[in-house]
Design a protein around this motif. Structure first.
Motif, mmCIF file in Angstrom:
data_model
loop_
_atom_site.group_PDB
_atom_site.id
_atom_site.type_symbol
_atom_site.label_atom_id
_atom_site.label_comp_id
_atom_site.label_asym_id
_atom_site.label_seq_id
_atom_site.Cartn_x
_atom_site.Cartn_y
_atom_site.Cartn_z
ATOM 1 N N SER A 1 0.854 -1.179 0.000
ATOM 2 C CA SER A 1 0.000 0.000 0.000
ATOM 3 C C SER A 1 0.892 1.230 0.000
ATOM 4 O O SER A 1 2.129 1.127 0.068
ATOM 5 N N VAL A 2 0.290 2.393 -0.054
ATOM 6 C CA VAL A 2 1.061 3.620 0.031
ATOM 7 C C VAL A 2 1.847 3.670 1.335
ATOM 8 O O VAL A 2 2.964 4.191 1.394
ATOM 9 N N ARG A 3 1.300 3.085 2.401
ATOM 10 C CA ARG A 3 1.971 3.102 3.701
ATOM 11 C C ARG A 3 3.147 2.143 3.764
ATOM 12 O O ARG A 3 4.146 2.414 4.434
ATOM 13 N N THR A 4 3.059 1.006 3.076
ATOM 14 C CA THR A 4 4.068 -0.044 3.234
ATOM 15 C C THR A 4 5.061 -0.126 2.081
ATOM 16 O O THR A 4 5.972 -0.953 2.130
ATOM 17 N N ALA A 5 4.877 0.706 1.058
ATOM 18 C CA ALA A 5 5.720 0.577 -0.148
ATOM 19 C C ALA A 5 6.492 1.850 -0.430
ATOM 20 O O ALA A 5 6.138 2.942 0.018
ATOM 21 N N ARG A 6 7.573 1.685 -1.184
ATOM 22 C CA ARG A 6 8.366 2.784 -1.718
ATOM 23 C C ARG A 6 8.426 2.600 -3.223
ATOM 24 O O ARG A 6 8.497 1.467 -3.705
ATOM 25 N N TRP A 7 8.429 3.705 -3.942
ATOM 26 C CA TRP A 7 8.489 3.628 -5.403
ATOM 27 C C TRP A 7 9.856 4.102 -5.852
ATOM 28 O O TRP A 7 10.194 5.274 -5.770
ATOM 29 N N GLY A 8 10.681 3.140 -6.287
ATOM 30 C CA GLY A 8 11.964 3.469 -6.895
ATOM 31 C C GLY A 8 13.126 3.610 -5.944
ATOM 32 O O GLY A 8 14.250 3.845 -6.388
ATOM 33 N N GLU A 9 12.904 3.468 -4.636
ATOM 34 C CA GLU A 9 14.009 3.586 -3.692
ATOM 35 C C GLU A 9 13.925 2.480 -2.646
ATOM 36 O O GLU A 9 12.872 1.879 -2.439
ATOM 37 N N LEU A 10 15.070 2.226 -2.006
ATOM 38 C CA LEU A 10 15.184 1.137 -1.052
ATOM 39 C C LEU A 10 15.246 1.664 0.383
ATOM 40 O O LEU A 10 15.749 2.767 0.630
ATOM 41 N N PRO A 11 14.769 0.876 1.339
ATOM 42 C CA PRO A 11 14.893 1.268 2.740
ATOM 43 C C PRO A 11 16.353 1.382 3.171
ATOM 44 O O PRO A 11 17.240 0.726 2.617
ATOM 45 N N HIS A 12 16.590 2.216 4.181
ATOM 46 C CA HIS A 12 17.930 2.390 4.747
ATOM 47 C C HIS A 12 17.821 2.326 6.262
ATOM 48 O O HIS A 12 16.735 2.101 6.824
ATOM 49 N N ALA A 13 18.950 2.517 6.954
ATOM 50 C CA ALA A 13 18.985 2.340 8.402
ATOM 51 C C ALA A 13 18.007 3.248 9.130
ATOM 52 O O ALA A 13 17.508 2.912 10.203
ATOM 53 N N GLY A 14 17.704 4.410 8.563
ATOM 54 C CA GLY A 14 16.785 5.333 9.203
ATOM 55 C C GLY A 14 15.329 5.099 8.873
ATOM 56 O O GLY A 14 14.459 5.834 9.360
ATOM 57 N N SER A 15 15.024 4.079 8.077
ATOM 58 C CA SER A 15 13.641 3.817 7.663
ATOM 59 C C SER A 15 12.874 3.092 8.764
ATOM 60 O O SER A 15 13.345 2.076 9.289
ATOM 61 N N ALA A 16 11.713 3.597 9.098
ATOM 62 C CA ALA A 16 10.880 2.951 10.123
ATOM 63 C C ALA A 16 10.288 1.663 9.562
ATOM 64 O O ALA A 16 9.770 1.648 8.440
ATOM 65 N N PRO A 17 10.345 0.576 10.321
ATOM 66 C CA PRO A 17 9.771 -0.679 9.824
ATOM 67 C C PRO A 17 8.251 -0.592 9.725
ATOM 68 O O PRO A 17 7.597 0.066 10.532
ATOM 69 N N VAL A 18 7.698 -1.266 8.723
ATOM 70 C CA VAL A 18 6.246 -1.354 8.588
ATOM 71 C C VAL A 18 5.702 -2.581 9.303
ATOM 72 O O VAL A 18 4.486 -2.708 9.481
ATOM 73 N N LEU A 19 6.600 -3.466 9.724
ATOM 74 C CA LEU A 19 6.217 -4.696 10.433
ATOM 75 C C LEU A 19 7.458 -5.234 11.110
ATOM 76 O O LEU A 19 8.571 -5.058 10.606
ATOM 77 N N THR A 20 7.281 -5.875 12.261
ATOM 78 C CA THR A 20 8.391 -6.534 12.953
ATOM 79 C C THR A 20 8.026 -7.997 13.160
ATOM 80 O O THR A 20 6.903 -8.319 13.581
ATOM 81 N N VAL A 21 8.960 -8.895 12.853
ATOM 82 C CA VAL A 21 8.745 -10.328 13.022
ATOM 83 C C VAL A 21 9.877 -10.903 13.855
ATOM 84 O O VAL A 21 10.942 -10.292 13.989
ATOM 85 N N ALA A 22 9.649 -12.071 14.408
ATOM 86 C CA ALA A 22 10.671 -12.766 15.186
ATOM 87 C C ALA A 22 11.568 -13.578 14.264
ATOM 88 O O ALA A 22 11.184 -13.940 13.143
ATOM 89 N N ASP A 23 12.763 -13.853 14.740
ATOM 90 C CA ASP A 23 13.707 -14.705 14.024
ATOM 91 C C ASP A 23 13.044 -16.037 13.691
ATOM 92 O O ASP A 23 12.514 -16.713 14.562
ATOM 93 N N GLY A 24 13.050 -16.405 12.403
ATOM 94 C CA GLY A 24 12.514 -17.691 11.969
ATOM 95 C C GLY A 24 11.049 -17.671 11.599
ATOM 96 O O GLY A 24 10.513 -18.699 11.161
ATOM 97 N N GLU A 25 10.385 -16.533 11.734
ATOM 98 C CA GLU A 25 8.966 -16.483 11.386
ATOM 99 C C GLU A 25 8.774 -16.358 9.879
ATOM 100 O O GLU A 25 9.675 -15.964 9.139
ATOM 101 N N THR A 26 7.562 -16.683 9.448
ATOM 102 C CA THR A 26 7.214 -16.635 8.025
ATOM 103 C C THR A 26 6.327 -15.434 7.742
ATOM 104 O O THR A 26 5.548 -14.990 8.584
ATOM 105 N N LEU A 27 6.448 -14.950 6.526
ATOM 106 C CA LEU A 27 5.810 -13.704 6.134
ATOM 107 C C LEU A 27 5.294 -13.829 4.704
ATOM 108 O O LEU A 27 6.046 -14.209 3.805
ATOM 109 N N THR A 28 4.016 -13.523 4.497
ATOM 110 C CA THR A 28 3.431 -13.491 3.163
ATOM 111 C C THR A 28 3.297 -12.048 2.717
ATOM 112 O O THR A 28 2.727 -11.223 3.439
ATOM 113 N N VAL A 29 3.830 -11.744 1.530
ATOM 114 C CA VAL A 29 3.829 -10.370 1.013
ATOM 115 C C VAL A 29 3.127 -10.352 -0.346
ATOM 116 O O VAL A 29 3.456 -11.142 -1.230
#
Length: 376
Positions: free
Chosen positions: A26-54
């Motif tokens: 969505s507009v909230r979870t996506a970027r157009w043409g650029e990549l996240p960097h260290a200062g980018s706020a996460p749109v979701l946090t998961v635990a080590d080893g968890e699965t994620l459908t995108v």
């Protein structure tokens, strides 16, 4: 000549959600043409080893040179409005509202997703578990003289005779592809004849956030962060290993493909939306340092092969980097000395050009696991 695309898959609403978490684009979870960097706020946090459908969105059909109206654009090929994804429409409309005529890159990138506990020095293992088609059609685009034949194609002077070719206002050539009942891609070149080719869905962009706090990278060139690797073997059952550069890792994905030939010579391949499920796992400490083949760049494996990757703006240097990565892998894993490993690679490994169209070119090396019984 427009025509109606057929053999639609299950609608997105009826596709399975195979992961423990689901992330929609969505507009909230996506970027157009650029990549996240260290200062980018996460749109979701998961635990080590968890699965994620995108739910991944293709940029083709919403680009400025395609009118940024996917309903109108795909209608030219006979696609009804109800078969155009709502998330693609939303993103296109948001760009129109911003008046974004110049983008840092073409891709719709979803994320970043933080992995709890990830820190620089770790490796992020990205396993691609399942891939479901979210549409039954897509586009191969040749634009901006950025394919393998700049200055030759696209040819603005010649008449287009293929019934599934459409010239855009800036000279972009859009080739419309569909999926038939036998799960093959179809590209018509006359009203009665078509090329049919196997599908090989994969995610072209998978990466981690760069270490910079406030300077996003373009989505076009790949690098140590992963990103636009376009290695077609990274399909279901594959694992991609990425050196974590920022706290939380900041995983992202984009650039879904239904199929691609090595080289991706026209600039894009069969670009179309996918529902992808990943497992995100951390490899830490001494174990991370022992993962072979990593010299600060991505490394991958499938059920049958290990895959070393070389990246550079110069194709010859990308090849050299790939050979060095493969040598590092073999010497660390098998106990071979470097000269013997060099001989093995020359006799038995396959070096393939991943792509030559993303500013930084890619070469990958396929090393058969079966050649080393008893190893990893």
């Amino acid at each position: 000549m427009p025509h109606s695309a057929t053999t639609a898959p299950r609608t997105p609403a009826h596709l399975p959600v195979d992961g423990a978490h689901q992330l929609r684009t969505s507009v909230r979870t996506a970027r157009w043409g650029e990549l996240p960097h260290a200062g980018s706020a996460p749109v979701l946090t998961v635990a080590d080893g968890e699965t994620l459908t995108v739910d991944l969105v293709s940029h083709e059909g919403i680009m400025p040179d395609q009118g940024r109206d996917p309903v109108a654009f795909f209608a030219q090929f006979g696609v009804p409005a109800q078969d155009v994804l709502a998330d693609a429409r939303e993103i296109a409309e948001s760009a129109l509202a911003r008046g974004a005529d110049v983008l840092p890159g073409p891709h719709i990138v979803t994320g970043p997703v933080a992995v709890r506990g990830a820190v620089p020095g770790d490796l992020l293992r990205v396993e691609t578990l399942t891939l479901h088609r979210r549409a039954h059609y897509g586009i191969v685009a040749n634009r901006h003289a950025r394919g393998a034949l700049p200055g030759e194609l696209p040819d603005d002077r010649s008449e287009l005779t293929g019934p599934d070719l459409l010239r855009g206002p800036t000279g972009t050539i859009n080739a419309f592809c569909t999926v038939d009942e036998s799960e093959h891609g179809v590209l018509r070149y006359t009203d009665t004849l078509a090329a049919r080719f196997p599908l090989g869905p994969f995610v072209g962009i998978m990466g981690v956030a760069s270490s910079t706090e406030d300077s996003p990278l373009s989505s076009i060139p790949p690098g140590a962060h992963g990103g636009n690797l376009d290695v077609k073997h990274l399909t279901c059952g594959s694992s991609l290993y990425l050196p974590v550069q920022a706290e939380g890792a900041g995983f992202y994905a984009g650039d879904p493909h239904f199929a691609q030939g090595n080289g991706e010579v026209a600039l894009t391949a069969f670009e179309a939306p996918l529902r992808a499920t990943f497992r995100l796992s951390l490899i830490r400490g001494d174990v991370a340092r022992r993962v072979p083949g990593l010299a600060g760049e991505p490394f991958a494996e499938t059920r049958t092969h290990w895959i070393a990757i070389g990246l550079d703006a110069d194709l010859n240097e990308a090849m050299a980097q790939c050979v060095r990565s493969a040598l590092a892998f073999l010497t660390a894993t098998t106990g071979m000395d470097r000269q013997t490993a060099y001989a093995y690679l020359s006799a038995a490994a396959d070096f393939e050009v991943s792509q030559v169209v993303d500013q930084v070119k890619g070469v990958h090396c396929l090393i058969r696991k079966a050649d080393f019984p008893g190893e990893l």
